[in-house]
Design a protein around this motif. Structure first.
Motif, mmCIF file in Angstrom:
data_model
loop_
_atom_site.group_PDB
_atom_site.id
_atom_site.type_symbol
_atom_site.label_atom_id
_atom_site.label_comp_id
_atom_site.label_asym_id
_atom_site.label_seq_id
_atom_site.Cartn_x
_atom_site.Cartn_y
_atom_site.Cartn_z
ATOM 1 N N ASP A 73 -9.125 8.983 12.720
ATOM 2 C CA ASP A 73 -9.533 9.464 11.305
ATOM 3 C C ASP A 73 -8.522 11.634 11.459
ATOM 4 O OD1 ASP A 73 -9.849 10.100 8.800
ATOM 5 O OD2 ASP A 73 -12.232 11.401 9.469
ATOM 6 N N ILE A 74 -7.977 11.274 10.249
ATOM 7 C CA ILE A 74 -6.820 12.115 10.663
ATOM 8 C C ILE A 74 -7.106 12.950 8.809
ATOM 9 C CG2 ILE A 74 -4.789 13.520 10.244
ATOM 10 C CD1 ILE A 74 -3.501 11.390 11.922
ATOM 11 N N ASN A 75 -7.901 14.156 8.806
ATOM 12 C CA ASN A 75 -7.752 14.824 7.597
ATOM 13 C C ASN A 75 -7.562 16.327 7.726
ATOM 14 O OD1 ASN A 75 -8.786 15.836 5.474
ATOM 15 N ND2 ASN A 75 -10.657 16.514 5.980
ATOM 16 N N GLY A 76 -6.357 16.620 7.382
ATOM 17 C CA GLY A 76 -5.701 17.752 7.451
ATOM 18 C C GLY A 76 -4.903 17.835 9.279
ATOM 19 N N ASN A 77 -5.743 18.619 9.942
ATOM 20 C CA ASN A 77 -5.385 19.341 10.726
ATOM 21 C C ASN A 77 -6.201 18.796 11.939
ATOM 22 O OD1 ASN A 77 -6.762 21.490 10.411
ATOM 23 N ND2 ASN A 77 -6.253 22.851 11.379
ATOM 24 N N GLU A 78 -7.876 18.511 11.063
ATOM 25 C CA GLU A 78 -8.458 18.004 12.429
ATOM 26 C C GLU A 78 -7.770 16.373 12.514
ATOM 27 O OE1 GLU A 78 -12.447 18.759 10.001
ATOM 28 O OE2 GLU A 78 -11.403 20.780 10.012
ATOM 29 N N VAL A 79 -7.908 16.258 14.080
ATOM 30 C CA VAL A 79 -7.967 14.561 14.136
ATOM 31 C C VAL A 79 -9.481 14.131 14.971
ATOM 32 C CG1 VAL A 79 -6.240 13.230 15.658
ATOM 33 C CG2 VAL A 79 -5.538 15.327 14.801
ATOM 34 N N ALA A 80 -9.861 13.279 14.375
ATOM 35 C CA ALA A 80 -11.341 11.850 14.974
ATOM 36 C C ALA A 80 -11.002 11.272 15.830
ATOM 37 C CB ALA A 80 -11.999 12.567 14.285
ATOM 38 N N ILE A 81 -11.059 11.082 17.533
ATOM 39 C CA ILE A 81 -11.121 9.426 18.126
ATOM 40 C C ILE A 81 -12.541 8.778 17.647
ATOM 41 C CG2 ILE A 81 -10.004 8.048 19.117
ATOM 42 C CD1 ILE A 81 -7.849 10.124 20.070
ATOM 43 N N ALA A 82 -12.755 7.548 17.044
ATOM 44 C CA ALA A 82 -14.144 7.057 17.565
ATOM 45 C C ALA A 82 -13.864 5.536 18.280
ATOM 46 C CB ALA A 82 -15.213 6.702 16.576
ATOM 47 N N ALA A 83 -14.491 5.333 19.319
ATOM 48 C CA ALA A 83 -13.636 4.060 20.571
ATOM 49 C C ALA A 83 -15.528 3.248 20.413
ATOM 50 C CB ALA A 83 -13.077 3.871 21.208
ATOM 51 N N GLU A 84 -15.551 1.934 20.272
ATOM 52 C CA GLU A 84 -16.488 1.651 20.353
ATOM 53 C C GLU A 84 -16.434 0.150 22.358
ATOM 54 O OE1 GLU A 84 -20.645 -1.095 19.174
ATOM 55 O OE2 GLU A 84 -19.401 -0.596 17.692
ATOM 56 N N LEU A 85 -17.005 0.628 22.925
ATOM 57 C CA LEU A 85 -16.924 -0.680 24.304
ATOM 58 C C LEU A 85 -18.257 -1.432 23.757
ATOM 59 C CD1 LEU A 85 -15.596 -0.640 26.532
ATOM 60 C CD2 LEU A 85 -17.001 -0.036 28.160
ATOM 61 N N ARG A 86 -18.054 -2.203 24.124
ATOM 62 C CA ARG A 86 -18.962 -3.600 23.222
ATOM 63 C C ARG A 86 -19.285 -4.592 24.593
ATOM 64 N NH1 ARG A 86 -19.399 -3.943 18.096
ATOM 65 N NH2 ARG A 86 -17.088 -3.553 16.964
ATOM 66 N N ARG A 87 -20.390 -4.432 25.517
ATOM 67 C CA ARG A 87 -21.119 -5.555 26.351
ATOM 68 C C ARG A 87 -20.971 -6.820 26.107
ATOM 69 N NH1 ARG A 87 -26.336 -3.323 29.240
ATOM 70 N NH2 ARG A 87 -24.694 -3.368 31.183
ATOM 71 N N ASP A 88 -20.436 -7.139 26.952
ATOM 72 C CA ASP A 88 -20.761 -9.271 26.109
ATOM 73 C C ASP A 88 -21.877 -9.397 26.858
ATOM 74 O OD1 ASP A 88 -17.710 -8.802 25.722
ATOM 75 O OD2 ASP A 88 -16.594 -9.935 27.559
ATOM 76 N N LYS A 89 -22.290 -10.457 26.324
ATOM 77 C CA LYS A 89 -23.627 -11.532 26.310
ATOM 78 C C LYS A 89 -23.338 -12.289 27.694
ATOM 79 C CE LYS A 89 -26.130 -9.393 23.258
ATOM 80 N NZ LYS A 89 -27.260 -7.973 23.293
ATOM 81 N N PHE A 111 -10.676 17.203 17.668
ATOM 82 C CA PHE A 111 -10.046 18.008 17.838
ATOM 83 C C PHE A 111 -8.977 18.833 17.011
ATOM 84 C CE2 PHE A 111 -7.382 14.411 19.652
ATOM 85 C CZ PHE A 111 -5.769 15.188 19.381
ATOM 86 N N THR A 112 -8.752 19.902 16.574
ATOM 87 C CA THR A 112 -8.314 20.892 15.569
ATOM 88 C C THR A 112 -6.815 20.969 15.794
ATOM 89 O OG1 THR A 112 -10.434 21.604 14.810
ATOM 90 C CG2 THR A 112 -8.359 22.605 14.016
ATOM 91 N N LEU A 113 -5.928 21.065 16.270
ATOM 92 C CA LEU A 113 -4.586 21.466 15.831
ATOM 93 C C LEU A 113 -3.748 22.707 14.852
ATOM 94 C CD1 LEU A 113 -3.218 18.023 15.917
ATOM 95 C CD2 LEU A 113 -3.041 19.070 17.940
ATOM 96 N N PRO A 114 -3.645 23.397 15.314
ATOM 97 C CA PRO A 114 -2.755 24.437 14.733
ATOM 98 C C PRO A 114 -1.953 24.351 13.164
ATOM 99 C CG PRO A 114 -2.088 24.691 16.947
ATOM 100 C CD PRO A 114 -2.344 22.805 16.475
ATOM 101 N N ARG A 115 -1.625 23.325 13.289
ATOM 102 C CA ARG A 115 -0.889 22.704 11.857
ATOM 103 C C ARG A 115 -1.277 21.643 11.820
ATOM 104 N NH1 ARG A 115 5.923 23.034 12.171
ATOM 105 N NH2 ARG A 115 5.178 22.639 10.187
ATOM 106 N N GLU A 116 -1.123 20.704 9.606
ATOM 107 C CA GLU A 116 -1.467 20.404 8.938
ATOM 108 C C GLU A 116 -0.535 18.850 10.015
ATOM 109 O OE1 GLU A 116 -2.919 19.818 5.007
ATOM 110 O OE2 GLU A 116 -4.069 22.087 5.234
ATOM 111 N N ILE A 117 -0.729 18.198 9.666
ATOM 112 C CA ILE A 117 -0.462 16.367 9.870
ATOM 113 C C ILE A 117 -0.518 15.905 8.957
ATOM 114 C CG2 ILE A 117 -0.337 14.473 11.027
ATOM 115 C CD1 ILE A 117 -0.580 16.787 12.624
ATOM 116 N N ASN A 118 0.987 14.858 9.190
ATOM 117 C CA ASN A 118 1.956 13.423 7.594
ATOM 118 C C ASN A 118 0.872 12.634 8.042
ATOM 119 O OD1 ASN A 118 3.303 12.541 5.915
ATOM 120 N ND2 ASN A 118 5.222 13.588 6.384
ATOM 121 N N GLU A 119 0.035 12.220 7.970
ATOM 122 C CA GLU A 119 -0.732 11.488 8.131
ATOM 123 C C GLU A 119 0.066 9.619 7.792
ATOM 124 O OE1 GLU A 119 -1.852 13.365 5.950
ATOM 125 O OE2 GLU A 119 -3.610 14.394 6.218
ATOM 126 N N ALA A 120 0.568 10.076 5.975
ATOM 127 C CA ALA A 120 1.946 9.149 6.856
ATOM 128 C C ALA A 120 3.115 8.645 7.233
ATOM 129 C CB ALA A 120 2.311 9.184 4.899
#
Length: 149
Positions: A73-89, A111-120
Motif C-alpha cells: 500500500d502506497i499513500n503519498g510517501n508512505e509505504v506499507a508491506i503486509a504479508a501472510e504466511l499460511r500454515r498448511d494443515k 516506512f516513510t520516504l522523503p519524497r512522494e511516490i508516483n503510484e501509477a
C-alpha cells in the motif's frame, strides 16, 4: 541524499560490541529471562532502500510466503508491506509436535520516504523470498522552507 531507515534496537547494537558478547549468556541466568525467554516474537520484514534521482529501490526479505499473500500500500510517501504466511494443515495420525519454531501469521512493515511516490508506475517482483520494488519519485514535488516570524 541517503536515508537510514533502520529501526534502532539498543540491545541489538550492544550485542555487536565485543564487551557485550556474553550479554545473552548473562541474561540466561537472570530471573526475568525465564519469564520472557520462551516468548517468540514475530519476525520483522527486513528492508534495504536505495535511491537515485528518479526512483527509490526497495528490497524486502519475506521468505516463505506466496506472492498472492503480499499486499503493498502506497499513500503519498508512505509505504506499507503486509504479508501472510499460511500454515498448511498436516494431519499425521499418531504424530505429536515436539517443537515448532516456524512462524505462521501476518507480518507488517511500513516506512516513510522523503519524497512522494508516483503510484501509477510502481513495479514489484517477488522471487526466492525477496520482494523488489521500484518506486518512481513524483515529479514536481519539492519541499518548501518556511520562515518563522
Amino acid at each position: 541524499m541517503a536515508n537510514n531507515l533502520t529501526h534502532f534496537d539498543p540491545f541489538n547494537e550492544l550485542s555487536r560490541l565485543e564487551a557485550f558478547r556474553g550479554f545473552d549468556d548473562l541474561m540466561k541466568n537472570f530471573r526475568l529471562r525465564s519469564m520472557f525467554g520462551d516468548v517468540d516474537t514475530e519476525p520483522r520484514i527486513k528492508i534495504d532502500v536505495t535511491e537515485d534521482e528518479e526512483k527509490y529501490m526497495v528490497k524486502a526479505d519475506i521468505p516463505g510466503v506466496k506472492k498472492e499473500d503480499i499486499d503493498i500500500d502506497i499513500n503519498g510517501n508512505e509505504v506499507a508491506i503486509a504479508a501472510e504466511l499460511r500454515r498448511d494443515k498436516e494431519d499425521n495420525a499418531g504424530e505429536a509436535v515436539v517443537r515448532s519454531e516456524r512462524y505462521y501469521g501476518k507480518q507488517y512493515r511500513s516506512f516513510t520516504l522523503p519524497r512522494e511516490i508516483n503510484e501509477a508506475n510502481v513495479f514489484a517482483t517477488y522471487e526466492n523470498g525477496v520482494l523488489q520494488m521500484t518506486l518512481p519519485k513524483k515529479s514536481g514535488t519539492s519541499s518548501r522552507k518556511i520562515t518563522v516570524n
